[in-house]
Design a protein around this motif. Structure first.
Motif, PDB file in Angstrom:
ATOM      1  N   ASP A  80       0.827  -1.206   0.000  1.00 59.23           N
ATOM      2  CA  ASP A  80       0.000   0.000   0.000  1.00 59.23           C
ATOM      3  C   ASP A  80       0.862   1.257   0.000  1.00 59.23           C
ATOM      4  O   ASP A  80       2.040   1.231   0.349  1.00 59.23           O
ATOM      5  N   HIS A  81       0.236   2.343  -0.384  1.00 57.20           N
ATOM      6  CA  HIS A  81       0.896   3.636  -0.527  1.00 57.20           C
ATOM      7  C   HIS A  81       1.457   4.135   0.805  1.00 57.20           C
ATOM      8  O   HIS A  81       2.572   4.659   0.867  1.00 57.20           O
ATOM      9  N   SER A  82       0.709   3.982   1.895  1.00 53.99           N
ATOM     10  CA  SER A  82       1.143   4.546   3.175  1.00 53.99           C
ATOM     11  C   SER A  82       2.401   3.858   3.711  1.00 53.99           C
ATOM     12  O   SER A  82       3.295   4.533   4.243  1.00 53.99           O
ATOM     13  N   HIS A  83       2.490   2.556   3.570  1.00 56.48           N
ATOM     14  CA  HIS A  83       3.691   1.832   4.019  1.00 56.48           C
ATOM     15  C   HIS A  83       4.899   2.273   3.192  1.00 56.48           C
ATOM     16  O   HIS A  83       5.980   2.519   3.725  1.00 56.48           O
ATOM     17  N   PHE A  84       4.712   2.383   1.900  1.00 57.22           N
ATOM     18  CA  PHE A  84       5.778   2.846   1.018  1.00 57.22           C
ATOM     19  C   PHE A  84       6.233   4.251   1.413  1.00 57.22           C
ATOM     20  O   PHE A  84       7.429   4.507   1.560  1.00 57.22           O
ATOM     21  N   THR A  85       5.288   5.160   1.600  1.00 57.01           N
ATOM     22  CA  THR A  85       5.625   6.542   1.944  1.00 57.01           C
ATOM     23  C   THR A  85       6.357   6.613   3.278  1.00 57.01           C
ATOM     24  O   THR A  85       7.333   7.355   3.422  1.00 57.01           O
ATOM     25  N   ARG A  86       5.926   5.831   4.239  1.00 58.50           N
ATOM     26  CA  ARG A  86       6.579   5.808   5.554  1.00 58.50           C
ATOM     27  C   ARG A  86       8.034   5.349   5.434  1.00 58.50           C
ATOM     28  O   ARG A  86       8.948   5.987   5.960  1.00 58.50           O
ATOM     29  N   ASP A  87       8.269   4.232   4.712  1.00 57.47           N
ATOM     30  CA  ASP A  87       9.635   3.743   4.514  1.00 57.47           C
ATOM     31  C   ASP A  87      10.473   4.740   3.717  1.00 57.47           C
ATOM     32  O   ASP A  87      11.648   4.960   4.014  1.00 57.47           O
ATOM     33  N   PHE A  88       9.879   5.325   2.692  1.00 57.47           N
ATOM     34  CA  PHE A  88      10.590   6.292   1.851  1.00 57.47           C
ATOM     35  C   PHE A  88      11.023   7.499   2.673  1.00 57.47           C
ATOM     36  O   PHE A  88      12.162   7.953   2.603  1.00 57.47           O
ATOM     37  N   ARG A  89      10.105   8.006   3.483  1.00 54.14           N
ATOM     38  CA  ARG A  89      10.408   9.187   4.306  1.00 54.14           C
ATOM     39  C   ARG A  89      11.527   8.871   5.305  1.00 54.14           C
ATOM     40  O   ARG A  89      12.416   9.688   5.527  1.00 54.14           O
ATOM     41  N   ARG A  90      11.498   7.689   5.893  1.00 50.39           N
ATOM     42  CA  ARG A  90      12.565   7.288   6.824  1.00 50.39           C
ATOM     43  C   ARG A  90      13.919   7.234   6.122  1.00 50.39           C
ATOM     44  O   ARG A  90      14.933   7.627   6.688  1.00 50.39           O
ATOM     45  N   ALA A  91      13.935   6.743   4.903  1.00 47.89           N
ATOM     46  CA  ALA A  91      15.189   6.573   4.171  1.00 47.89           C
ATOM     47  C   ALA A  91      15.737   7.878   3.613  1.00 47.89           C
ATOM     48  O   ALA A  91      16.952   8.082   3.581  1.00 47.89           O
ATOM     49  N   PHE A  92      14.864   8.775   3.161  1.00 50.13           N
ATOM     50  CA  PHE A  92      15.315   9.966   2.430  1.00 50.13           C
ATOM     51  C   PHE A  92      14.916  11.296   3.070  1.00 50.13           C
ATOM     52  O   PHE A  92      15.152  12.346   2.488  1.00 50.13           O
ATOM     53  N   ASP A  93      14.300  11.249   4.245  1.00 47.11           N
ATOM     54  CA  ASP A  93      13.878  12.458   4.964  1.00 47.11           C
ATOM     55  C   ASP A  93      12.935  13.341   4.156  1.00 47.11           C
ATOM     56  O   ASP A  93      12.920  14.574   4.335  1.00 47.11           O
ATOM     57  N   MET A  94      12.183  12.736   3.263  1.00 45.33           N
ATOM     58  CA  MET A  94      11.165  13.457   2.502  1.00 45.33           C
ATOM     59  C   MET A  94      10.217  12.437   1.894  1.00 45.33           C
ATOM     60  O   MET A  94      10.615  11.304   1.640  1.00 45.33           O
ATOM     61  N   PRO A  95       8.982  12.838   1.637  1.00 47.75           N
ATOM     62  CA  PRO A  95       8.049  11.913   0.988  1.00 47.75           C
ATOM     63  C   PRO A  95       8.379  11.752  -0.501  1.00 47.75           C
ATOM     64  O   PRO A  95       9.085  12.581  -1.086  1.00 47.75           O
ATOM     65  N   PRO A  96       7.866  10.701  -1.113  1.00 46.06           N
ATOM     66  CA  PRO A  96       8.161  10.454  -2.534  1.00 46.06           C
ATOM     67  C   PRO A  96       7.799  11.622  -3.451  1.00 46.06           C
ATOM     68  O   PRO A  96       8.534  11.925  -4.385  1.00 46.06           O
ATOM     69  N   ARG A  97       6.707  12.297  -3.185  1.00 48.93           N
ATOM     70  CA  ARG A  97       6.288  13.414  -4.042  1.00 48.93           C
ATOM     71  C   ARG A  97       7.329  14.536  -4.015  1.00 48.93           C
ATOM     72  O   ARG A  97       7.677  15.102  -5.053  1.00 48.93           O
ATOM     73  N   ALA A  98       7.845  14.856  -2.834  1.00 46.74           N
ATOM     74  CA  ALA A  98       8.870  15.897  -2.715  1.00 46.74           C
ATOM     75  C   ALA A  98      10.155  15.475  -3.422  1.00 46.74           C
ATOM     76  O   ALA A  98      10.823  16.287  -4.063  1.00 46.74           O
ATOM     77  N   TYR A  99      10.502  14.187  -3.317  1.00 45.86           N
ATOM     78  CA  TYR A  99      11.691  13.661  -4.003  1.00 45.86           C
ATOM     79  C   TYR A  99      11.537  13.850  -5.508  1.00 45.86           C
ATOM     80  O   TYR A  99      12.438  14.334  -6.182  1.00 45.86           O
TER      81      TYR A  99
END
Length: 104
Positions: A74-93
């Motif tokens: 799901d999108h929320s799990h992905f966004t949570r992991d992404f934010r932890r890894a890159f200090d920003m959400p996927p959209r900002a990246y």
């Protein structure tokens, strides 16, 4: 080094009933961590996020579609992991890389 591909390791950890060319799943996990300095699941997460980054900067595919394509449920799990890894959400990246490519 072990004669086993990363995909085989990840698959074996997910499905402990799968036969492996080396010992038990636990011994393989320990050997992997010793060799690569990370757990199999952490390595898998890094690979997924790396592939997601490539997709985010290379096209206009929806973020939910990217999350699903790299193995997130799901999108929320992905966004949570992404934010932890890159200090920003996927959209900002995606926006940051679009700005850089445009030379702004």
């Amino acid at each position: 080094a072990f004669g086993v591909s990363t995909e085989q390791v990840v698959s074996a950890v997910k499905n402990e009933n799968q036969a492996l060319p080396v010992g038990s799943v636990r011994s393989l996990e320990r050997a992997f961590a010793s060799a690569f300095g990370t757990s199999v699941l952490q390595y898998q997460r890094k690979l997924r996020l790396h592939h997601a980054c490539q997709s985010l900067v290379s096209g206009g595919e929806a973020i939910t579609a990217i999350a699903l394509s790299v193995g997130y449920g799901d999108h929320s799990h992905f966004t949570r992991d992404f934010r932890r890894a890159f200090d920003m959400p996927p959209r900002a990246y995606r926006q940051r890389w679009a700005t850089r490519r445009a030379g702004l």
